[in-house]
Design a protein around this motif. Structure first.
Motif: not given
Length: 267
Positions: A85-88, A93-94, A141-142, A146-147
């Motif tokens: 959930s945190w990574k999502e 945002l990114w 890394q996260t 995402a990018m």
């Protein structure tokens, strides 16, 4: 084409990532579309303003907030569901960055402040510093992962370039880079990814992934570059897939000669 398509090309144009045909098509559209000209002017103004923003000195309150953010990440890491959930949230945002440049700038400022705080830690905080560095490493890394999902090729190339700051990439990062190498539609992105992976030749999974990628590549540029990488790594296991590649009747002649030379040097 719709205006939205051309507006997505603005960032690529800024970074010089558009081909001649794309640049000509964008310019032709701008000549005939006042709305897109206004949009481009507004975006350029935002870029210019962001470049003028000075890095603020971190306050005690900012340090507490930064520590709280890292603690949240640490707690999430111990619970897989929360970590996802945190990574999502980071990913969401990114992915807004090309529509909301300010979000991109704020996140960069936060990371910059975090790095400053790390450097300001004294000897009594070494243990805490090490923990923060670990969490910051995971955060990098996260964001890189995402990018890689960004629709703009220039941003995906930027994501790949960030791997130079990741001293010990984990399995997820390596798998993401190999996936990008094999499936990204942009040749420049694949070339950048190949260069990044070549710097990770000490990882067995990277070597195996590169070997498996040889026969999947269809770009002559990527094919010749991967031949150079295999030669640099002295990876003799690449000989068999290279021989399989030579069986392709439509293989570029320059590539064919390059591969034959590479095989001869590896045997």
């Amino acid at each position: 084409m719709k205006c939205e398509h051309y507006r997505e090309m603005f960032l690529d144009q800024k970074h010089g990532m558009l081909g001649e045909a794309e640049q000509a098509a964008l310019q032709q559209h701008l000549n005939s579309c006042a709305a897109c000209r206004e949009e481009l002017a507004a975006v350029q103004l935002i870029w210019n303003k962001l470049g003028e923003i000075a890095m603020p000195e971190p306050s005690e309150k900012m340090e507490l907030k930064f520590h709280a953010m890292l603690n949240d990440f640490k707690q999430a890491a111990s619970e897989p569901g929360k970590l996802t959930s945190w990574k999502e949230r980071v990913k969401q945002l990114w992915q807004l960055q090309y529509r909301m440049p300010l979000a991109y700038a704020i996140l960069a400022v936060v990371l910059g402040i975090g790095a400053t705080l790390l450097l300001q830690s004294n000897s009594r905080q070494q243990q805490q510093l090490q923990a923060m560095q670990t969490q910051l490493h995971e955060l990098k890394q996260t964001m890189m992962l995402a990018m890689l999902d960004n629709p703009l090729a220039s941003e995906r190339i930027k994501a790949v370039s960030y791997t130079s700051d990741i001293k010990q990439p984990d399995k997820m990062v390596i798998e993401a880079l190999l996936e990008t190498l094999n499936n990204d539609p942009n040749v420049n992105v694949r070339l950048s990814t190949l260069e990044a992976l070549s710097q990770m030749g000490n990882y067995p999974e990277v070597r195996s992934g590169l070997i498996q990628s040889i026969t999947t590549q269809d770009s002559p540029l990527v094919q010749t570059t991967i031949a150079d990488v295999m030669l640099k790594l002295q990876e003799k296991r690449a000989v068999h897939p290279f021989k399989e590649l030579l069986k392709q009747k439509d293989l570029d002649e320059v590539v064919r000669q390059k591969i034959k030379t590479t095989i001869g040097k590896l045997i």
